[in-house]
Design an enzyme around this catalytic site. Sequence first.
Site, short mmCIF file in Angstrom:
data_model
loop_
_atom_site.label_atom_id
_atom_site.label_comp_id
_atom_site.label_asym_id
_atom_site.label_seq_id
_atom_site.Cartn_x
_atom_site.Cartn_y
_atom_site.Cartn_z
N CYS A 1 -30.38 15.72 13.46
CA CYS A 1 -31.10 15.94 14.39
C CYS A 1 -31.59 14.34 14.99
O CYS A 1 -31.14 13.67 15.51
CB CYS A 1 -32.34 16.77 13.87
SG CYS A 1 -33.47 17.46 15.15
N HIS B 1 -29.67 21.45 11.77
CA HIS B 1 -29.81 21.02 10.34
C HIS B 1 -28.96 21.41 9.29
O HIS B 1 -29.06 22.66 9.13
CB HIS B 1 -31.41 21.39 10.13
CG HIS B 1 -32.12 20.41 10.80
ND1 HIS B 1 -32.82 19.51 10.23
CD2 HIS B 1 -33.16 20.69 12.13
CE1 HIS B 1 -33.77 18.99 11.34
NE2 HIS B 1 -33.60 19.53 12.29
N GLU C 1 -29.10 21.50 6.37
CA GLU C 1 -29.73 21.42 4.94
C GLU C 1 -30.39 22.92 4.83
O GLU C 1 -30.90 23.27 3.80
CB GLU C 1 -30.92 20.43 4.71
CG GLU C 1 -31.83 20.20 5.45
CD GLU C 1 -31.74 19.57 7.00
OE1 GLU C 1 -32.63 19.08 7.55
OE2 GLU C 1 -30.63 19.50 7.38
N GLY D 1 -49.05 23.74 -21.82
CA GLY D 1 -48.07 24.71 -22.16
C GLY D 1 -47.49 25.05 -20.70
O GLY D 1 -46.42 25.87 -20.86
#
Length: 518
Positions: free
Chosen positions: A85, A175, A177, A230
């Site tokens: 891009c 894009h 991704e 935790g």
Amino acid sequence: MSISHSDTVLIIDFGSQVTQLIARRVRAMGVYCEVVPFQLALEGMQRIKPKAVILSGSPYSVIDEGSPRAPMEIFEMDIPVLGICYGQQIMCVQLGGKVASGHEREFGRAFLEVQENSALFEGVWEKGSCYQVWMSHGDRVTALPEGFRVIGTSKGAPYAAIADEKRRLYAVQFHPEVVHTLDGTKLLQNFVLKISNLKGNWSMASYREQTIAKIRQKVGKSRVICGLSGGVDSSVVAVLLHEAIGDQLTCILVDHGLMRKNEAQEVLTLFRDHYNIKLIHVNAANMFLNALEGEIDPEKKRKTIGRLFIEVFEEETKKIGGAEFLAQGTLYPDVIESISAIGKSVTIKSHHNVGGLPERMNMKLVEPLRELFKDEVRSLGKELGLPEQFIGRHPFPGPGLAIRCPGAVTREKLEILREADAIYLDEIRKAGLYDEIWQAFAILLPVQTVGVMGDGRTYEFVCALRAVTSVDGMSADFYPYDMEFLSKTAARIINEVRGINRVVYDVTSKPPGTIEWE
């Protein structure tokens, strides 16, 4: 605590909202990568010595005066470069091409027609075919630099994919991704594994070994304090540190009285009894609940809990004495955001963590997870042998049940909420849905309603149930339970929990809502 990697991809961030997604895609191939903001790109290149570079998208316009550029050195290093891009546009401009504002802007789904075969498309897309991609641009390339050829076009971008294969320079306007670009991950694999010839041998096993060695080198014979809740991050930090330095580690569990049912005991059993980690359990419930009494403002509740946590933790650390290091579960997205190209986003809620501790306590930091994303932390937890109940558990906020009790927090309301939450999670697990859901929990509303139980009238609390699906918590959709599940769960809660006579389900997505209610 930086770790050296032989095969590394450098991702230069120009402020795109999906830059981290590029990094996650590369990491998933077994190749290590780092994200650096464009302002630090040259320093990053010298430090990392990458085998390949990816230039991200950006909210900037290449045409605007002062808009960011990549260091020219990357185009002279004889390593593969992929521009995405905005990254495509600056590659073209910096190498002699041209970019202009497009008459047709492309946002969202578009279709790319493959004009020429290329190493970038090999085994994925074929010449003459059309494929769905995801666009997000107003500007577009209008003239190519010398040595480049067009390999793909779209309706709004005549140079949607280009290549100079002699110099191994590739650039795309779309894009790859994002999941909406079909087979986009395979294009990235072609660039990283084939064009760049990287091995894909980075793993949690190797990260574990390297990190343990780095911890030992950094800490030496010094003692380390670790706050243990935790949760996934603190659990992995504690076990990794214990494997590295053994009894030099002391963990502190600050029990603020806002944990889930049996949670404190589960943490003690696993870490103190099973792992033999030195663990101090501080029961500070009265202190926290007294301080929260009558407080209805959610931000003030968060800040009160954060302040008291620091005070209690600091006091316990003084009692131990002699510790030089504080362990924190800082993750890679935190690191990226802290030095991002655009700057931190607006604070929606205060985050409860131990960020203020090192300065107050004059301690050095050890952050063994600072190069990992959340899913990688879970993988490392599996590598370390942590039980699934800890590494696979849903996110839980630092302020605990206090922010799932809108309005004033009382001991009675917390007990009601604990029981309802435990039943809800039990039903989710029985239905085999726990791993499909990003986060699920009960909320006890500050509202009472009339009900009928037996022959009597009741006037009790409303319990809301929340469950969302998400990839990273940045956006989320409510989970579409079937009515049979909701009916069964609601019946159990109303029948088994005294104090609740009505159950509702939250069907709000994020945005506009947030995942937590406070």
